[in-house]
Design a protein around this motif. Structure first.
Motif, mmCIF file in Angstrom:
data_model
loop_
_atom_site.group_PDB
_atom_site.id
_atom_site.type_symbol
_atom_site.label_atom_id
_atom_site.label_comp_id
_atom_site.label_asym_id
_atom_site.label_seq_id
_atom_site.Cartn_x
_atom_site.Cartn_y
_atom_site.Cartn_z
ATOM 1 N N LYS A 69 0.687 -1.235 -0.029
ATOM 2 C CA LYS A 69 -0.167 -0.107 -0.034
ATOM 3 C C LYS A 69 0.833 1.342 0.150
ATOM 4 O O LYS A 69 0.723 2.405 -0.738
ATOM 5 C CB LYS A 69 -1.061 -0.033 1.321
ATOM 6 C CG LYS A 69 -1.754 1.348 1.230
ATOM 7 C CD LYS A 69 -2.732 0.986 2.747
ATOM 8 C CE LYS A 69 -3.722 2.021 2.625
ATOM 9 N NZ LYS A 69 -4.590 2.212 3.859
ATOM 10 N N VAL A 70 1.940 1.354 0.981
ATOM 11 C CA VAL A 70 2.908 2.222 0.904
ATOM 12 C C VAL A 70 3.606 2.595 -0.346
ATOM 13 O O VAL A 70 3.681 3.790 -0.828
ATOM 14 C CB VAL A 70 3.669 2.217 2.126
ATOM 15 C CG1 VAL A 70 4.665 3.175 2.184
ATOM 16 C CG2 VAL A 70 2.881 2.518 3.407
ATOM 17 N N GLN A 71 4.179 1.487 -0.888
ATOM 18 C CA GLN A 71 4.987 1.696 -2.111
ATOM 19 C C GLN A 71 3.959 2.100 -3.367
ATOM 20 O O GLN A 71 4.493 2.658 -4.421
ATOM 21 C CB GLN A 71 5.266 0.183 -2.528
ATOM 22 C CG GLN A 71 6.484 -0.175 -1.777
ATOM 23 C CD GLN A 71 6.908 -1.630 -1.992
ATOM 24 O OE1 GLN A 71 6.375 -2.448 -2.586
ATOM 25 N NE2 GLN A 71 8.099 -1.891 -1.525
ATOM 26 N N GLN A 72 2.604 1.894 -3.138
ATOM 27 C CA GLN A 72 1.779 2.675 -4.242
ATOM 28 C C GLN A 72 1.363 3.876 -3.847
ATOM 29 O O GLN A 72 0.821 4.599 -4.552
ATOM 30 C CB GLN A 72 0.705 1.779 -4.245
ATOM 31 C CG GLN A 72 0.632 0.309 -4.577
ATOM 32 C CD GLN A 72 -0.564 -0.452 -4.413
ATOM 33 O OE1 GLN A 72 -1.756 0.041 -4.308
ATOM 34 N NE2 GLN A 72 -0.266 -1.586 -4.639
ATOM 35 N N GLY A 73 1.960 4.711 -2.583
ATOM 36 C CA GLY A 73 1.885 5.794 -2.394
ATOM 37 C C GLY A 73 0.719 6.397 -1.578
ATOM 38 O O GLY A 73 0.404 7.408 -1.388
ATOM 39 N N PHE A 74 -0.040 5.148 -0.900
ATOM 40 C CA PHE A 74 -1.058 5.473 0.111
ATOM 41 C C PHE A 74 -0.469 5.397 1.536
ATOM 42 O O PHE A 74 0.337 4.829 1.780
ATOM 43 C CB PHE A 74 -2.079 4.281 0.104
ATOM 44 C CG PHE A 74 -2.810 4.368 -1.261
ATOM 45 C CD1 PHE A 74 -4.007 5.373 -1.551
ATOM 46 C CD2 PHE A 74 -2.357 3.704 -2.707
ATOM 47 C CE1 PHE A 74 -4.768 5.351 -2.860
ATOM 48 C CE2 PHE A 74 -3.016 3.606 -3.546
ATOM 49 C CZ PHE A 74 -4.370 4.514 -3.666
ATOM 50 N N PRO A 151 8.090 13.786 6.791
ATOM 51 C CA PRO A 151 8.264 13.922 5.505
ATOM 52 C C PRO A 151 7.052 13.700 4.893
ATOM 53 O O PRO A 151 6.935 14.070 3.448
ATOM 54 C CB PRO A 151 8.874 12.876 4.986
ATOM 55 C CG PRO A 151 9.107 11.890 6.135
ATOM 56 C CD PRO A 151 8.919 12.385 7.492
ATOM 57 N N VAL A 152 5.874 13.452 5.371
ATOM 58 C CA VAL A 152 4.503 13.474 4.608
ATOM 59 C C VAL A 152 4.195 14.776 4.108
ATOM 60 O O VAL A 152 3.561 14.600 3.188
ATOM 61 C CB VAL A 152 3.492 12.719 5.776
ATOM 62 C CG1 VAL A 152 3.051 13.971 6.793
ATOM 63 C CG2 VAL A 152 2.297 12.634 4.850
ATOM 64 N N TYR A 153 4.543 15.853 4.930
ATOM 65 C CA TYR A 153 4.243 17.176 4.428
ATOM 66 C C TYR A 153 4.823 17.649 3.086
ATOM 67 O O TYR A 153 4.585 18.753 2.536
ATOM 68 C CB TYR A 153 4.445 18.159 5.594
ATOM 69 C CG TYR A 153 3.648 17.835 6.760
ATOM 70 C CD1 TYR A 153 2.401 17.801 6.781
ATOM 71 C CD2 TYR A 153 4.262 17.259 7.907
ATOM 72 C CE1 TYR A 153 1.460 17.644 7.620
ATOM 73 C CE2 TYR A 153 3.549 16.908 9.109
ATOM 74 C CZ TYR A 153 2.062 16.968 8.917
ATOM 75 O OH TYR A 153 1.286 16.769 10.164
ATOM 76 N N ARG A 154 5.858 16.967 2.682
ATOM 77 C CA ARG A 154 6.427 17.246 1.629
ATOM 78 C C ARG A 154 6.287 16.199 0.304
ATOM 79 O O ARG A 154 6.766 16.101 -0.781
ATOM 80 C CB ARG A 154 8.203 17.535 1.555
ATOM 81 C CG ARG A 154 8.839 16.335 2.067
ATOM 82 C CD ARG A 154 10.206 16.411 1.818
ATOM 83 N NE ARG A 154 10.853 15.124 2.362
ATOM 84 C CZ ARG A 154 12.038 14.801 1.752
ATOM 85 N NH1 ARG A 154 12.704 15.527 0.524
ATOM 86 N NH2 ARG A 154 12.824 13.743 1.998
ATOM 87 N N GLY A 155 5.224 15.351 0.600
ATOM 88 C CA GLY A 155 4.655 14.490 -0.191
ATOM 89 C C GLY A 155 5.129 12.996 -0.365
ATOM 90 O O GLY A 155 4.957 12.351 -1.279
ATOM 91 N N PHE A 156 5.709 12.380 0.928
ATOM 92 C CA PHE A 156 6.255 11.274 0.787
ATOM 93 C C PHE A 156 5.668 10.369 2.002
ATOM 94 O O PHE A 156 5.093 11.012 3.014
ATOM 95 C CB PHE A 156 7.792 11.322 1.444
ATOM 96 C CG PHE A 156 8.457 11.635 0.277
ATOM 97 C CD1 PHE A 156 9.066 10.796 -0.514
ATOM 98 C CD2 PHE A 156 8.922 13.129 0.060
ATOM 99 C CE1 PHE A 156 9.972 11.093 -1.608
ATOM 100 C CE2 PHE A 156 9.781 13.444 -1.100
ATOM 101 C CZ PHE A 156 10.103 12.604 -1.968
ATOM 102 N N VAL A 157 5.358 9.124 2.151
ATOM 103 C CA VAL A 157 5.051 8.302 2.923
ATOM 104 C C VAL A 157 5.950 7.172 3.160
ATOM 105 O O VAL A 157 7.262 7.176 2.603
ATOM 106 C CB VAL A 157 3.841 7.512 2.430
ATOM 107 C CG1 VAL A 157 2.444 8.096 2.362
ATOM 108 C CG2 VAL A 157 4.059 6.686 1.073
#
Length: 194
Positions: A69-74, A151-157
């Motif tokens: 799920k995380v690798q898909q960007g969720f 880092p979620v705030y710059r677009g990462f999970v």
């Protein structure tokens, strides 16, 4: 006691041994096992090992699902401050996003500590809302540190120390993120020398 409730084989066997050493015996009515016999001890070990295998296998499968799920960007887990679940399952910025932007902007000036930044946010009437605790709380240096390092705030999970590009919209641009991280590192180095 039901043996299937005991997921750790070593713990179960050491508990049975401790009981035996005290002159107590263990009999499982649901599995019809008497641990005072050799056959009962063998059956207990087999059932306990099987239960632990199922538990360990389930844990592995759950982690595998989260990683995919995380690798898909969720995102996985409770949503971070500033985000809510969107209609397609992708996080979307919510009303708290402005507070996150202010936190980064104030700290990025290089003139404020975590505490000073938290005080300024509180002075402006901004409060932090945690989905697990619905009542708004004051900003403090602890929750601010978590926000400024996430880092979620710059677009990462993130999962197990790995960063993956998220599908969600970043709240903070790359330049602001890098400025804040440099200031955090500078302050950490300064405190380390002290």
């Amino acid at each position: 006691m039901c043996i299937r409730d005991r997921r750790n084989t070593v713990l179960l066997l050491s508990t049975i041994k401790a009981m035996t050493d005290r002159g107590q015996s263990f009999v499982s009515i649901s599995e019809q096992i008497d641990c005072s016999t050799a056959a009962g001890k063998m059956m207990l070990t087999i059932i306990a090992s099987t239960a632990q295998f199922h538990s360990d296998n389930l844990s592995t499968e759950v982690k595998k699902g989260i990683r995919e799920k995380v690798q898909q960007g969720f995102w996985h887990g409770p949503y971070p401050t500033g985000y809510s679940k969107g209609p397609d399952g992708v996080m979307v910025p919510n009303d708290m996003a402005d507070a996150i932007r202010w936190a980064y902007k104030i700290y990025a000036s290089g003139m404020h500590s975590y505490i000073d930044t938290a005080k300024e946010l509180n002075r402006r009437g901004l409060r932090i809302i945690n989905p697990q605790r619905p009542e708004p709380r004051m900003f403090d240096k602890w929750n601010l540190a978590v926000i400024l390092k996430n880092p979620v705030y710059r677009g990462f999970v993130k999962f197990e120390g790995q960063l993956y590009p998220g599908r969600h919209q970043p709240i903070i641009d790359e330049e602001t993120w890098n400025t804040v991280q440099a200031i955090i590192a500078k302050h950490a180095a300064k405190h380390g020398r002290m």
